[in-house]
Design a protein around this motif. Structure first.
Motif, PDB file in Angstrom:
ATOM      1  N   ASP A  64      33.658  37.802   4.885  1.00 29.36           N
ATOM      2  CA  ASP A  64      34.543  36.870   4.417  1.00 29.36           C
ATOM      3  C   ASP A  64      35.944  36.991   4.990  1.00 29.36           C
ATOM      4  OD1 ASP A  64      32.479  35.488   2.910  1.00 29.36           O
ATOM      5  OD2 ASP A  64      32.659  36.768   1.171  1.00 29.36           O
ATOM      6  N   TYR A  91      35.567  31.124   4.273  1.00 29.53           N
ATOM      7  CA  TYR A  91      35.640  30.791   5.513  1.00 29.53           C
ATOM      8  C   TYR A  91      36.824  30.220   6.318  1.00 29.53           C
ATOM      9  CZ  TYR A  91      34.725  25.845   5.054  1.00 29.53           C
ATOM     10  OH  TYR A  91      34.647  24.646   4.832  1.00 29.53           O
ATOM     11  N   PHE A 101      29.696  35.747   6.565  1.00 27.58           N
ATOM     12  CA  PHE A 101      30.178  34.749   5.446  1.00 27.58           C
ATOM     13  C   PHE A 101      29.153  34.521   4.471  1.00 27.58           C
ATOM     14  CE2 PHE A 101      31.892  33.518   9.865  1.00 27.58           C
ATOM     15  CZ  PHE A 101      33.249  33.254   9.425  1.00 27.58           C
ATOM     16  N   TYR A 160      25.533  34.466   8.133  1.00 28.97           N
ATOM     17  CA  TYR A 160      26.094  33.778   7.175  1.00 28.97           C
ATOM     18  C   TYR A 160      24.835  33.475   6.230  1.00 28.97           C
ATOM     19  CZ  TYR A 160      23.582  30.187   9.876  1.00 28.97           C
ATOM     20  OH  TYR A 160      22.586  29.278  10.578  1.00 28.97           O
ATOM     21  N   LEU A 209      26.273  25.485   8.550  1.00 24.48           N
ATOM     22  CA  LEU A 209      27.500  25.763   8.396  1.00 24.48           C
ATOM     23  C   LEU A 209      28.563  24.521   8.486  1.00 24.48           C
ATOM     24  CD1 LEU A 209      28.160  29.241  10.210  1.00 24.48           C
ATOM     25  CD2 LEU A 209      27.885  28.846   7.741  1.00 24.48           C
ATOM     26  N   ARG A 216      24.656  33.945  15.936  1.00 25.05           N
ATOM     27  CA  ARG A 216      24.766  33.592  14.493  1.00 25.05           C
ATOM     28  C   ARG A 216      23.433  33.503  14.035  1.00 25.05           C
ATOM     29  NH1 ARG A 216      27.973  28.107  15.907  1.00 25.05           N
ATOM     30  NH2 ARG A 216      29.391  28.886  17.306  1.00 25.05           N
TER      31      ARG A 216
END
Length: 844
Positions: free
Chosen positions: A609, A642, A634, A659, A666, A681
């Motif tokens: 985070d 974030y 995240f 994440y 997101l 990601r």
């Protein structure tokens, strides 16, 4: 030099512009070039008209003669300025045309949308190993390719987009020129990158091997590597790299030793290889009584064949041009001409391939060649005052290259290989033999592999010597000295290098009588003729020998003192009080939000985070000395977790992003920030695990098929929080690993589900990140089940939510857990000392 500098600047800018802006820049530069050339012709015409006046008129007019000379000088300046502008117009037009072709059609929109496509591709490089998949640990391979057509959402389209394809082991066999199909999601790369986007392959490729010379050279390369391995001559994968630039099989330990000793340039084809090959062919031709010009042409033909074999990608072309330039400079003996050819080659290469402007390989090659051209002869002259000339020449090459490359190298690695010069001196004598014998073995393999064995073994002996040199010097104490990072380190290194170069030039010019009409050589008496006004005796230089010795000693002392002083300065700067060196876990004071860092290496961390604002997280990571984020997580898509993402990315390299969210993806604002990083990601799910530096991590929540519990609004997003268990290995004998549980904002029902599905947690953890900033809805299930030694609460001072809740604090007290809070202590640092935990605040 003005043309080369202008073209470099233009290339750097235009590859980052959209095609219309590139065409506009090209037009503006072309118009300016024409205007300058027209103005120079006007000035030249005015000067010519003045010259046309009769002598009787011009002589009595000194003011008129001065104006004539002024016009002539202005004409020369304007004409000289027109050349860089014309070259800039050429590079801008070429880059704009190339970018226009690459982005034509629907591909740009598909890249922006992160669409899934199926593409027909042509490889422009061999597959090369990438970093293993951080979730599965499986190897990954990278291939540069041009997409010739594609399909998206059922619609087929044509394209010329350049893509970086990332795939699994199925992609390892792709070679330059092969055609293959692949399918996967597109991800944009930063502006200025040679490739428009990254294609993360989700399916195995369908490969069609290349024919023609692509196929022939691929077969030769593979046969050479296989023969070397079968004969035990690969030397941990170093020999194929030294001969063919094939580093796929290089042993990681040997590769690190080569890097630590400044010998990395020997693990692939470089300008040195090209120089040795050119020199060998040229000298062999001269030994056969060929005239100089045909010998040079034959040498260049041999270099062209070498480039075709080792693959004419941009890095090899750059090495060939620079290596050929260096060899021609040595053969011609004309230092000034070699400098002009260097700048000309830079201009030509950047016009052909503007993306070289940002290539560190190209920059280092230019710097090394410039060092050899500018300071190399002077350094040989200075060193030969007290050393044999052959040894002075050998020593001058790595020293001159290191002086000019040093400021660039500290950008890549803020460490100085202390034994780089002696390691290069020891390794250098065998490199020509490895290059020539290795190429002879490649040629003979194409005829009969048995004939290739003697030169192959001879080349392997040289590679063994280089590998032994790297391992020997890399194992010595203090092989790598720390160096300040960023601008500070570059300025310090540049200042030291400039001082050393200035000293070398001063001693060289003073010791040879300057650079007056003798071309830098002191005029001597012709002993065959008597003294005369045209042949005067050299006046005695009283004390000259002593002064030269004094200057030589002074330069030697300076050259020896500089590395020592630089290392001591760097260490002092690194140990300044504002930076913490031995922390394990940091809870950054980001106000009402979460932002944690777990140490993964000397200057790297896992970041969990990022808080709600960029500034606090950026400042925290700066104070911790974090330059590389091995893994950025995240836990869920709430702004207080974030919102500071831009601060994490600022000036740092992010290698992997994970994440979790209850939504379909997101938030757009976070996606826009993360688009500035090339890091892949991946959504996190239960069962994923991996390593990031020295940290082992495991995802315990959410389930792969059910990202959140059935709920609505903020509760749904909170319960979608990724729950991660991080383990830090013991640093000393007798220590136990440190186990830390990060819980995001998971609420009580999620915590109950995690504890039920992971009974191994009942063994407890050392550190618990209390969920949801200590809110009551986080419950006390974690606390009662895990009984952590230390509880971290990231919470804003005087927040309006009443966090942390009194019930949570009471539960922690009942469990015997120590509590560290960012609202009371600021940024909290955790140290692992033996089997105890120590906590203190981060110094301001």
């Amino acid at each position: 030099m003005p043309a080369a500098a202008t073209v470099w600047a233009a290339a750097y800018v235009v590859v980052r512009l959209p095609p219309p802006a590139g065409w506009a820049a090209a037009g503006a530069a072309a118009v300016l070039a024409v205007l300058l050339l027209t103005a120079s012709r006007v000035q030249a015409r005015v000067a010519a008209d003045a010259d046309a006046l009769p002598e009787s008129v011009r002589r009595p007019m000194p003011a008129g003669r001065g104006r004539r000379f002024l016009h002539q000088g202005a004409a020369a300046i304007l004409r000289g300025a027109a050349v860089p502008m014309a070259a800039a117009a050429l590079v801008c037009a070429g880059a704009a045309a190339s970018l226009g072709a690459r982005t034509a059609g629907p591909i740009s929109g598909l890249i922006d949308d992160g669409a899934v496509v199926t593409a027909d591709l042509r490889a422009t490089s061999d597959a090369r190993p990438g970093m293993p998949d951080r979730f599965t640990g499986r190897p990954r391979y990278l291939v540069d390719a041009v997409a010739e057509s594609g399909t998206a959402a059922g619609r087929r389209f044509g394209t010329s987009a350049t893509l970086l394809v990332i795939g699994g082991e199925d992609y390892a066999s792709i070679r330059l020129g092969d055609r293959f199909t692949s399918a996967g999601s597109l991800q944009p790369l930063p502006a200025g990158d040679r490739n428009l986007a990254m294609l993360r392959a989700g399916a195995p490729p369908g490969i069609t091997p290349a024919g023609g010379w692509y196929g022939v050279t691929s077969a030769l390369r593979e046969t050479f590597v296989r023969t070397a391995e079968d004969r035990g001559a690969a030397v941990d994968g170093l020999l194929p790299g030294m001969v063919l630039g094939d580093r796929a099989g290089l042993d990681p330990g040997l590769g690190q030793a080569m890097k630590d000793t400044g010998l990395t340039h020997l693990t692939a084809v470089s300008g040195a290889n090209c120089s040795y090959l050119l020199a060998f062919v040229f000298l062999a031709a001269r030994a056969l009584r060929l005239p100089r010009a045909p010998a040079v042409l034959l040498a260049l033909a041999g270099l062209a064949a070498f480039v075709l074999l080792v693959r004419p990608d941009p890095s090899v072309l750059r090495a060939a041009v620079m290596g050929g330039l260096g060899t021609l400079a040595v053969l011609s003996g004309r230092g000034r001409l070699s400098a002009a050819l260097l700048f000309l080659s830079i201009t030509v290469l950047l016009c052909v391939d503007p993306w070289l402007c940002g290539s560190y390989a190209f920059i280092l090659s230019v710097c090394a060649t410039l060092g050899l051209v500018v300071v190399g002869p002077h350094l040989v002259r200075v060193l030969s005052m007290r050393l044999p000339r052959w040894f002075a020449a050998a020593l001058a090459i790595p020293v001159a290259a290191q002086l000019f490359c040093g400021p660039v190298l500290v950008l890549l690695q803020p460490q100085v290989p202390v034994y780089s010069v002696p390691a290069n001196l020891v390794a250098a004598p065998v490199v020509p033999a490895v290059t020539v014998a290795g190429m002879l073995a490649v040629a003979l393999i194409g005829v009969a592999s048995v004939l290739a064995v003697p030169p192959l073994l001879f080349a392997a002996a040289g590679a063994w010597w280089v590998a032994g040199t790297a391992r020997f010097f890399g194992a010595l104490p203090g092989a790598l000295a720390g160096w300040p990072e960023g601008t500070q380190g570059v300025v310090l290194m540049a200042a030291g290098a400039a001082a050393a170069v200035a000293g070398i030039l001063y001693i060289s010019l003073r010791g040879t009588g300057g650079m007056s009409g003798t071309g830098g050589r002191r005029r001597q008496v012709n002993q065959q003729y008597p003294e005369s006004p045209r042949n005067p005796p050299v006046p005695p230089q009283a004390g000259f020998r002593g002064s030269r010795r004094t200057r030589t000693a002074a330069v030697g002392a300076a050259l020896l003192a500089f590395p020592v002083a630089a290392v001591l300065t760097a260490r002092a700067m690194q140990e300044e009080p504002g930076q913490v060196q031995e922390w394990e876990v940091a809870a950054c004071d980001v106000g009402q939000g979460d932002g944690f860092a777990v140490r993964a290496g000397p200057d790297s961390a896992v970041v969990i985070d990022a808080g709600g604002e960029p500034g606090p997280m950026d400042a925290c990571l700066d104070n911790l000395g974090v330059r590389t984020v091995e893994f950025l997580v995240f836990t869920h898509a709430h702004l207080d977790h974030y919102g500071g993402a831009e601060g994490v990315l600022s000036g740092r390299t992010v290698l992997q992003i994970g994440y979790s969210t209850a939504g379909s993806g997101l938030p757009d604002e976070l996606t826009g920030i993360l688009d500035g990083s090339a890091a892949p990601r991946t959504p996190l799910a239960d069962g994923m695990a991996g390593t990031a530096g020295s940290v082992q991590w495991e995802v315990l929540w959410p389930p792969a098929a059910e990202p959140s519990l059935a709920a609505t609004g903020d509760e749904e997003e909170n319960n979608a929080s990724a729950v991660l268990l991080l383990t830090l290995a013991a640093q000393e004998p007798g220590e136990e690993p440190l186990r830390i549980l990060f819980t995001g904002d998971a609420e009580e029902d999620a915590s109950t589900a995690v504890l039920a599905s992971h009974p191994e947690l009942r063994a407890g953890v050392d550190v618990l990140k209390v969920p949801h900033h200590g809110a009551r809805n986080g419950g006390d299930s974690w606390i009662r089940a895990l009984r952590p030694s230390l509880a971290l609460i990231s919470v804003g001072a005087d927040n309006d939510y009443g966090h942390p809740a009194p019930q949570i604090l009471s539960s922690l007290e009942a469990a015997g857990s120590a509590v560290a809070r960012t609202d009371l202590h600021g940024t909290v640092l955790l140290f692992h000392q033996g089997n105890t935990l120590a906590v203190r605040g981060l110094p301001p």
